[in-house]
Design an enzyme around this catalytic site. Structure first.
Site, short mmCIF file in Angstrom:
data_model
loop_
_atom_site.label_atom_id
_atom_site.label_comp_id
_atom_site.label_asym_id
_atom_site.label_seq_id
_atom_site.Cartn_x
_atom_site.Cartn_y
_atom_site.Cartn_z
N HIS A 517 1.99 -9.77 3.02
CA HIS A 517 2.87 -8.60 3.17
C HIS A 517 4.34 -8.99 3.27
CE1 HIS A 517 3.41 -4.41 3.50
NE2 HIS A 517 2.27 -4.12 4.11
N ASP A 521 4.46 -5.75 -1.23
CA ASP A 521 4.19 -4.48 -0.54
C ASP A 521 2.97 -3.81 -1.15
OD1 ASP A 521 6.40 -4.71 1.19
OD2 ASP A 521 7.73 -4.00 -0.39
#
Length: 545
Positions: A517, A521
């Site tokens: 992450h 995204d």
């Protein structure tokens, strides 16, 4: 008197700051509450005000410069004040701190070799120290699987000294020196960290015992210098530690049984076999071998329990374990994957693809002469083309930057006897399906024979792991850092599907994308999977793109 202004900690997680802008320059007057600078933290860019008054005498970090919290940011004092000695003292302190850190961070093996080289120059014995080489970018220790030379043998430059097992493969290690092999520091099967003493080569006629003594004494002196200070025990604690073991209370048992019984029985293989043949429970046998180990004579001399011992033996099975020494590859897998799992914030995206068109495409493609591709080859080609469209997923995380790759080097996870290796298909997007299939097969064979070179396992930008051939329908993988993502490929499953509002038999395959992450995204990962679906469900695109 001049005051030091250090890089402030402007957030609870801030470890370093970047000076985005200075509002004062050297020579300006500064009042308490004036905004000195704008500082960019890990969360925001914030104004930093002065808590001192005077003249700005020195700026330690220029605009755009980054430094850890508590580094020298500026000096404020009275006009005309001499701060040369103050700046010099700070710089000297920083140099000493860095030197101290460098020394303390050196591996013990490297310190030992450096000390050995220093001491060697003071003796009449002349030889070259051969250390454990770093044969891959992730190698931290190696295991000698085979020596091709023995002490006393002549060695020419380029001769293969030994075979060394790294975390990725077993590789031949050649000598860069000529002479006589005078010392071997690791026997076959033994492991040591990189830069440990592996061997010594010198002129013919040099006394091997003198070389061994020099190397041994150097290792001992380094070890002694790093021994912890003896623990100082005072008062009641000291009295406790001095109580003889014989005075301690011992729990008594009315059962005459093996003293080593604690869920396991320490016994030789022969003793276990004899006990099983005679129907003797090892729990009842007292071992007389080393450390209470049950040996052959204990079984031969066993007379059974004394009458009235009240032992009822309902257990008929014997617990047994096998201890395996961790290989260099297994240790590396444990370390690197643990680091990835606990440092990279993983999240997972899953899709289920219709594989009917892919099955028909493969059947037709394999009718070409000398051609045989697998579904994995189709997936690899599709992944490579989808990554070209989504460089966010084809990226790598580093502490100070993110690199988005516009070339595609696919790592393909291959299971081997000791664990897992990841050979890399360079420029996969430029390869056709047949080339991908042939390259993967070649790498798989070399991997199982431990013949992959470091160059063939470096530089991946994305990794694919396929367990479909084992009947696994769905699973998740751990990201192969510094890559940002890894794709898990499941088996093709025949199941009911809905087509044009009717339930029919179809073929589906599940894919799971694990993303970091910090770089990828959720929307970026989802868009990549959409492109991947388009290529796999319409495989004609793989040969016209």
């Amino acid at each position: 008197m001049a005051e030091l202004i250090n890089m402030p900690r402007l957030s609870d997680t801030m470890e370093e700051g970047t000076v985005a802008k200075w509002f004062k320059k050297v020579g300006d007057t500064v009042k308490e509450g004036d905004i000195l600078a704008e500082i960019e933290t890990d969360k925001a860019t914030m104004e930093f005000e002065s808590f001192q008054e005077g003249e700005l005498l020195h700026i330690g970090i220029e605009e755009g410069g980054t430094a850890p919290v508590d580094s020298l940011l500026a000096i404020i004092g009275t006009k005309g004040e001499d701060i040369k000695d103050m700046i010099g003292g700070i710089q000297m302190s920083m140099v000493q701190k860095e030197q101290s850190s460098e020394t303390s961070d050196k591996p013990k093996a490297q310190v030992a070799v450096e000390k050995l080289n220093e001491e060697k120059s003071l003796t009449t014995v002349d030889f070259e120290v051969i250390t454990m080489p770093r044969l891959s970018d992730t190698m931290e220790e190696g295991t000698v699987t085979k020596w091709n030379k023995k002490v006393g043998d002549l060695v020419n430059e380029g001769d293969i000294l030994a075979e060394i097992e790294t975390d990725k493969a077993t590789m031949e290690f050649e000598s860069f020196y000529s002479g006589t092999l005078l010392y071997i520091g690791l026997e076959e099967g033994q492991s040591a960290e990189v830069d440990s003493v592996l061997a010594a080569i010198g002129e013919e006629g040099t006394d091997p015992e003198a070389v061994k003594a020099a190397i041994t004494s150097s290792a001992i002196s380094v070890s002694q210098s790093e021994e912890p200070k003896p623990e100082v025990v005072t008062g009641a604690l000291a009295e406790q530690k001095q109580i003889p073991e014989s005075n301690l209370p011992v729990a008594q048992s009315s059962i005459v049984a093996n003293e080593n019984y604690n869920g396991r029985f320490i016994a030789s293989p022969l003793a276990k076999k004899m006990a099983e043949e005679k129907g003797i429970s090892l729990q009842q046998v007292k071992g007389t071998g080393d450390g209470g180990r049950i040996i052959k004579r204990d079984i031969e001399n066993f007379k059974g329990l004394a009458a009235g011992s009240n032992v009822t033996s309902s257990q008929k099975g014997v617990e047994s374990v096998t201890e395996l020494v961790n290989s260099s590859m297994r240790k590396s897998i444990a370390k690197r994957l643990s680091a990835s799992k606990f440092s990279a914030p993983h999240y997972y995206l899953g899709v289920e693809l219709n594989m009917d068109n892919a099955i028909a495409f493969r059947q037709q493609f394999n009718t070409l002469p000398d051609t045989k591709i697998s579904f994995n080859d189709i997936v690899l080609k599709a992944v490579a083309l989808a990554l070209k469209e989504h460089p966010q997923v084809n990226s790598q995380w580093f502490e100070d930057k993110v690199i988005q790759n516009h070339h595609v080097h696919l790592g393909v996870a291959v299971a081997v006897e000791d664990g897992l290796v990841v050979p890399v298909l360079k420029f996969t997007d430029d390869m056709d399906l047949k080339q991908i299939g042939e390259t993967v097969k070649n790498y798989a064979l070399k991997a199982r024979d431990k013949k992959l070179s470091p160059a063939e396992m470096e530089g991946s930008t994305f990794t694919v792991s396929n367990l479909g051939m084992f009947g696994i329908h769905e699973f998740t993988s751990i990201i192969n850092q510094p890559n940002s993502a890894i794709l898990s490929v499941g088996a093709i499953e025949k199941k009911p599907v809905v087509k044009q509002d009717a339930v029919v038999v179809g073929n589906t395959m599940k894919l799971t994308l694990a993303c970091d992450h910090r770089t990828v995204d959720g929307a970026s990962g989802a868009q990549f999977l959409q492109s991947l679906r388009l290529y796999i469900e319409n495989p004609i695109r793989l040969i016209v793109s």
